[in-house]
Write a protein that holds these residues in place. Structure first.
Motif, mmCIF file in Angstrom:
data_model
loop_
_atom_site.group_PDB
_atom_site.id
_atom_site.type_symbol
_atom_site.label_atom_id
_atom_site.label_comp_id
_atom_site.label_asym_id
_atom_site.label_seq_id
_atom_site.Cartn_x
_atom_site.Cartn_y
_atom_site.Cartn_z
ATOM 1 N N GLN A 1 0.682 -1.161 0.190
ATOM 2 C CA GLN A 1 -0.076 -0.121 0.005
ATOM 3 C C GLN A 1 0.852 1.409 0.010
ATOM 4 O OE1 GLN A 1 -3.232 -0.266 2.615
ATOM 5 N NE2 GLN A 1 -3.407 2.031 2.907
ATOM 6 N N PHE B 1 0.061 4.692 -0.043
ATOM 7 C CA PHE B 1 -0.195 6.030 1.322
ATOM 8 C C PHE B 1 -0.604 5.042 2.372
ATOM 9 C CE2 PHE B 1 -0.882 7.591 -3.093
ATOM 10 C CZ PHE B 1 0.310 8.727 -2.820
ATOM 11 N N GLU C 1 -4.447 8.646 2.864
ATOM 12 C CA GLU C 1 -5.713 8.217 2.340
ATOM 13 C C GLU C 1 -6.811 9.038 2.532
ATOM 14 O OE1 GLU C 1 -6.472 4.169 1.600
ATOM 15 O OE2 GLU C 1 -4.405 3.972 -0.019
ATOM 16 N N ALA D 1 -2.367 11.505 -7.001
ATOM 17 C CA ALA D 1 -1.683 10.566 -6.389
ATOM 18 C C ALA D 1 -0.203 10.651 -6.440
ATOM 19 C CB ALA D 1 -2.233 9.129 -6.220
ATOM 20 N N TRP E 1 -4.084 0.496 -8.540
ATOM 21 C CA TRP E 1 -4.043 1.562 -7.269
ATOM 22 C C TRP E 1 -5.529 2.073 -7.127
ATOM 23 C CZ3 TRP E 1 -4.975 6.785 -6.635
ATOM 24 C CH2 TRP E 1 -4.988 7.074 -5.275
ATOM 25 N N PHE F 1 -7.928 1.642 -4.173
ATOM 26 C CA PHE F 1 -8.349 2.803 -3.383
ATOM 27 C C PHE F 1 -9.730 2.838 -3.222
ATOM 28 C CE2 PHE F 1 -9.269 7.292 -3.448
ATOM 29 C CZ PHE F 1 -8.658 7.935 -2.316
ATOM 30 N N HIS G 1 -12.355 2.768 0.271
ATOM 31 C CA HIS G 1 -13.258 3.828 0.666
ATOM 32 C C HIS G 1 -14.551 3.682 -0.329
ATOM 33 C CE1 HIS G 1 -9.485 5.684 2.500
ATOM 34 N NE2 HIS G 1 -9.065 5.114 1.671
#
Length: 595
Positions: free
Chosen positions: A78, A80, A85, A111, A136, A140, A144
């Motif tokens: 990962q 971040f 994030e 990013a 990614w 991501f 979320h």
């Protein structure tokens, strides 16, 4: 592996259970005894205690190491940290709220810029392409779920910036003033507005073969003709018969023969509402609702030029109509017709047009093209279905007009005005957060209503939020505002403004700096004109629209040629007129045929 599925339950011990076992060890018991007491693997407990002691005793710990969990699995790849994030998510939401949302590619580029700015270890492919990977972004969005890829609705800069708390507050101040002055009930509060209906519909969804790239649907023609429809509704859920304005030189009663019961019609060269047409509608309006100075009503409307004619204001005042205008560029949120009536009306019109094309065929079983004279019969079906009491009442309620609620709009509704240079400091979007720690030293996310993101990681520093320069008004047009148009001071000011303009004349040439209006007796020397990139005259000009495609002259391309009809003296694109200088428009041709 993109989608890894765990095969064991290892590493799923809760932090609370590990902390209780660690507390037993700190009291002097062995790691094995504490692990057996809480049914935990002794190796996992020993590793947890070692990591926590190392983190508590460290003088300067790496920011990324600080976020690694003390127990269980974590994503080694990962890029971040969770806190970083969260900052990215907050920034993306803020951009969406102010109507400057980021595309998936923009998010990937952001990013990369953040990783480069704050020296975050990134894959080599990010640096080569200066873009985060598609995998990614997919991961991501999965981490979320409150984010998703949406299709935005186009909103003009004028609407985004004008709908702010100051303008809305002024409107509700005027609305409360007329409410205090008159005892209006739901039956006395009316809203009037115009909308366009074309002979080319948007096809409804159909059931078709799966896997085919493109599915078509039949329409009447490629470019349709527009008929203006004037609608008035009140807060009790009632509507009066509408008015049709046809793009014809002369009006005949058979135009609305198949229209809704009680409807009226008018005609002019452009098909748009003029001062004469709106005065005719006001007379129709009064005949339907029977208003008088002893029994006044409230009429909410926009600041269109036809609504502000002195003759219309005089007639309204004589018949007890209190006219209150909306703030400019705010009708998309403040006007009940726009909020809950016009959308279902257009949907019902499209459905009725689909049925009309299937039911009306020539003897040779070919589809018959639709004309503007078929629109009233279509509205006879669609209008009662869309203007239901429930739809109309919801529109007045959503706007806070009836029941009266000036707090109907929240801070999020005014967020788009943040991009202008006139933001209200109290309405700055909450796009930042502060870092705090709990009793165990774990970072905790806490949000505040300030306009700065954390110092350690801030996407706003890398890509500042957009700010728009003040709009420059062209042609010296008067800035409108929400006003009670029938009050004596406002009415006199409008009469003086119309008196200064004089008699409107014929259209000549167009410049990009100011509009010019020729005297009434002036006649153009040529039937062909070209839009110049430079200002060609210091006088004012009236706006015009192409008779074929309805594009306005002010938005046409520089150097584009326009040609004028030899009969009605109105303009069209030279290309739309089939490149003919001896041009007679379709309106005049249809009138000659009808005669």
């Amino acid at each position: 592996m993109r989608n890894y599925k765990r095969k064991t339950d290892k590493g799923k011990y809760s932090i609370d259970m590990l902390e209780k076992a660690a507390e037993v060890v700190r009291e002097g018991r062995s790691v094995r005894h504490a692990a057996k007491t809480y049914n935990i693997c002794h190796v996992t407990l020993g590793r947890y205690i070692k990591k926590k002691n190392k983190r508590l005793n460290a003088v300067d710990i790496n920011f990324r190491e600080e976020w690694k969990p003390l127990a269980g699995y974590y994503g080694n790849r990962q890029v971040f940290t969770p806190l970083q994030e969260i900052a990215l998510v907050s920034y993306i939401k803020t951009c969406s709220d102010i109507y400057f949302g980021l595309t998936p590619r923009d998010v990937r580029h952001l990013a990369f810029l953040c990783g480069k700015k704050y020296n975050v270890p990134m894959p080599n492919t990010w640096s080569d392409k200066e873009l985060a990977g598609a995998d990614w972004l997919s991961s991501f969005l999965k981490r979320h779920p409150d984010l998703s890829i949406r299709t935005p609705e186009a909103t003009s800069l004028g609407r985004a910036s004008s709908f702010n708390r100051a303008n809305v507050s002024k409107f509700f101040d005027k609305l409360s003033e007329v409410y205090d002055r008159h005892s209006f009930t739901a039956n006395d509060i009316w809203n009037v507005d115009e909308t366009g209906v074309t002979t080319v519909q948007n096809p409804s969804k159909i059931v078709a073969r799966k896997g085919v790239k493109q599915i078509g649907a039949m329409t009447s023609s490629e470019r349709g003709q527009l008929v203006t429809l004037t609608v008035a509704v009140n807060a009790a859920g009632n509507a009066i018969p509408p008015m049709f304005i046809f793009p014809r030189v002369r009006y005949y009663d058979h135009f609305i023969r198949d229209g809704p019961t009680g409807c009226i019609g008018a005609a002019n060269k452009s098909g748009w509402t003029t001062e004469v047409d709106f005065l005719l509608f006001l007379k129709h309006f009064v005949s339907c609702i029977r208003s008088s100075p002893e029994k006044p009503i409230l009429l909410l409307l926009d600041n269109h030029q036809s609504h502000l004619a002195p003759d219309c204001l005089d007639f309204a005042k004589e018949n007890g109509i209190v006219m209150l205008s909306f703030p400019p560029h705010c009708t998309h949120r403040l006007q009940p017709l726009d909020r809950s009536v016009f959308a279902p009306l257009k949907k019902q019109i499209n459905t009725a047009m689909d049925a009309w094309l299937r039911n009306n065929k020539t003897p040779e079983s070919t589809v018959k093209p639709m004309s503007i004279y078929d629109i009233p019969s279509i509205l006879k079906i669609a209008f009662p279905t869309a203007t239901t009491p429930k739809n109309i009442q919801q529109g007045f309620e959503k706007c806070g007009i009836h029941p009266y609620n000036r707090e109907i709009f929240q801070d999020a509704d005014f967020a788009p005005s943040f991009v202008t240079d006139r933001p209200d400091p109290d309405l700055a979007p909450s796009c930042s957060h502060d870092v705090s720690r709990d009793s165990q030293g774990t970072p905790v996310q806490s949000f505040s209503n300030c306009s700065h993101t954390p110092e350690k990681f801030s996407p706003e520093v890398v890509l500042p939020l957009p700010k728009v320069a003040p709009r420059k008004r062209k042609g010296g047009r008067k800035t409108r505002k929400s006003a009670i148009l029938t009050d004596t001071p406002e009415k006199k000011a409008i009469e003086e403004e119309f008196a200064k303009r004089g008699t409107p004349g014929l259209i000549k040439k167009k410049g990009n700096v100011s509009q010019t209006r020729m005297p009434a007796k002036s006649t153009p020397k040529r039937s062909l004109k070209r839009r110049s990139a430079e200002c060609s005259s210091s006088e004012e000009e009236r706006e015009c629209f192409c008779l074929v495609c309805l594009e306005s002259f002010s938005t046409s391309k520089p150097g584009e040629e326009w040609v004028r009809c030899l009969n009605c003296q109105l303009w069209s694109h030279f290309s739309c007129a089939k490149k003919s200088k001896m041009y007679i428009c379709h309106n005049c041709q249809s009138d000659e045929i009808s005669e």
